[in-house]
Motif scaffolding. Sequence first.
Motif, PDB file in Angstrom:
ATOM      1  N   UNK A  38       0.813  -1.209   0.000  1.00 53.21           N
ATOM      2  CA  UNK A  38       0.000   0.000   0.000  1.00 53.21           C
ATOM      3  C   UNK A  38       0.856   1.272   0.000  1.00 53.21           C
ATOM      4  N   UNK A  39       0.343   2.298  -0.648  1.00 49.32           N
ATOM      5  CA  UNK A  39       0.975   3.620  -0.621  1.00 49.32           C
ATOM      6  C   UNK A  39       1.050   4.134   0.815  1.00 49.32           C
ATOM      7  N   UNK A  40       0.049   3.789   1.618  1.00 52.13           N
ATOM      8  CA  UNK A  40      -0.016   4.282   2.991  1.00 52.13           C
ATOM      9  C   UNK A  40       0.892   3.528   3.953  1.00 52.13           C
ATOM     10  N   UNK A  41       1.582   2.509   3.460  1.00 50.16           N
ATOM     11  CA  UNK A  41       2.456   1.720   4.331  1.00 50.16           C
ATOM     12  C   UNK A  41       3.921   1.834   3.932  1.00 50.16           C
ATOM     13  N   UNK A  42       4.296   2.981   3.374  1.00 48.34           N
ATOM     14  CA  UNK A  42       5.698   3.247   3.043  1.00 48.34           C
ATOM     15  C   UNK A  42       6.188   4.322   3.998  1.00 48.34           C
ATOM     16  N   UNK A  43       7.200   3.983   4.784  1.00 50.72           N
ATOM     17  CA  UNK A  43       7.655   4.884   5.845  1.00 50.72           C
ATOM     18  C   UNK A  43       9.146   5.190   5.728  1.00 50.72           C
ATOM     19  N   UNK A  44       9.504   6.303   6.317  1.00 49.63           N
ATOM     20  CA  UNK A  44      10.912   6.634   6.487  1.00 49.63           C
ATOM     21  C   UNK A  44      11.269   6.502   7.957  1.00 49.63           C
ATOM     22  N   UNK A  67       5.392   8.827   7.501  1.00 46.34           N
ATOM     23  CA  UNK A  67       4.854   8.361   6.232  1.00 46.34           C
ATOM     24  C   UNK A  67       5.476   9.152   5.086  1.00 46.34           C
ATOM     25  N   UNK A  68       6.002   8.435   4.088  1.00 47.09           N
ATOM     26  CA  UNK A  68       6.657   9.087   2.954  1.00 47.09           C
ATOM     27  C   UNK A  68       5.655   9.844   2.103  1.00 47.09           C
ATOM     28  N   UNK A  69       4.575   9.168   1.769  1.00 52.43           N
ATOM     29  CA  UNK A  69       3.550   9.784   0.927  1.00 52.43           C
ATOM     30  C   UNK A  69       2.341  10.079   1.796  1.00 52.43           C
ATOM     31  N   UNK A  70       2.180  11.353   2.142  1.00 53.02           N
ATOM     32  CA  UNK A  70       1.091  11.752   3.014  1.00 53.02           C
ATOM     33  C   UNK A  70      -0.220  11.812   2.260  1.00 53.02           C
ATOM     34  N   UNK A  71      -1.264  12.186   2.983  1.00 52.57           N
ATOM     35  CA  UNK A  71      -2.567  12.316   2.354  1.00 52.57           C
ATOM     36  C   UNK A  71      -2.504  13.383   1.274  1.00 52.57           C
ATOM     37  N   UNK A  72      -2.963  13.004   0.082  1.00 48.46           N
ATOM     38  CA  UNK A  72      -2.937  13.943  -1.027  1.00 48.46           C
ATOM     39  C   UNK A  72      -4.036  14.994  -0.859  1.00 48.46           C
TER      40      UNK A  72
END
Length: 242
Positions: A38-44, A67-72
């Motif tokens: 998931x896009x929501x499960x990519x973290x730094x 979270x790398x990709x936050x809420x758009x």
Amino acid sequence: MDDTQKFVRSHAFQHAARHSSNYYVIVARDELPQLPYSVNEIYGLKNTNRATTKYPVYTRTYTSIYRIYGDELYDGDRPEEVIVEDSNAGYEFFKVLCAKSKIRCVSAGGKSNIYETALSSPAQKLLVIADGAAFGPEMPYVYSLRRFKEIELFLPESFEWLVLRSGIFNDVETQDMLLHPADFIDCEKFFSWEQFFTKQLRELTRDSYLAYRKEALNPAYLQQHELNTIAESLPKLGITPR
């Protein structure tokens, strides 16, 4: 697992993961295209106690995740073109929505084709719609195009998830499942949340006029009431009349 374990990128590992009941945390710098995450499960990872001195101090390190990709956030501006990941039910729905607003809508024919489809499009202002539940590996490529084009991303868990949460189904069990999906999804049976939501929608609509088929959208979902109910639950994307 970390990225020193080369087998993580292998198809053998993908096969093993698909047929296991495990959850995996993989620490790596590169995307893993063979796994639908998931896009929501990519973290730094960020060091939270690093000394502010000129030279590093070697102490026990505590890290936090972000979270790398936050809420758009969508500006609601009208796109020149809409690119939809699939060519089945979801594409048929958004194609009808776009036609009402006289906006070109194309199918990428799969998530791995979105980058090339967006790159070759003559349009400069694009809206990309894809299933966020499995789109993680494609994010670095699509994000890189933002240097050249105006690209907005709409990445719901899946089209089936959108339908379930639209308001067409208001039963308590469905609403509870949408609020706490992890409590309902058996990872041994469903390798991605998209598969789970597809099964839920099929079972919920079986033997009804809304009987759902992923391969081809039931025309009932394009009737005025159903179409408007789903469209009104979407964020302001610039493709729906308001």
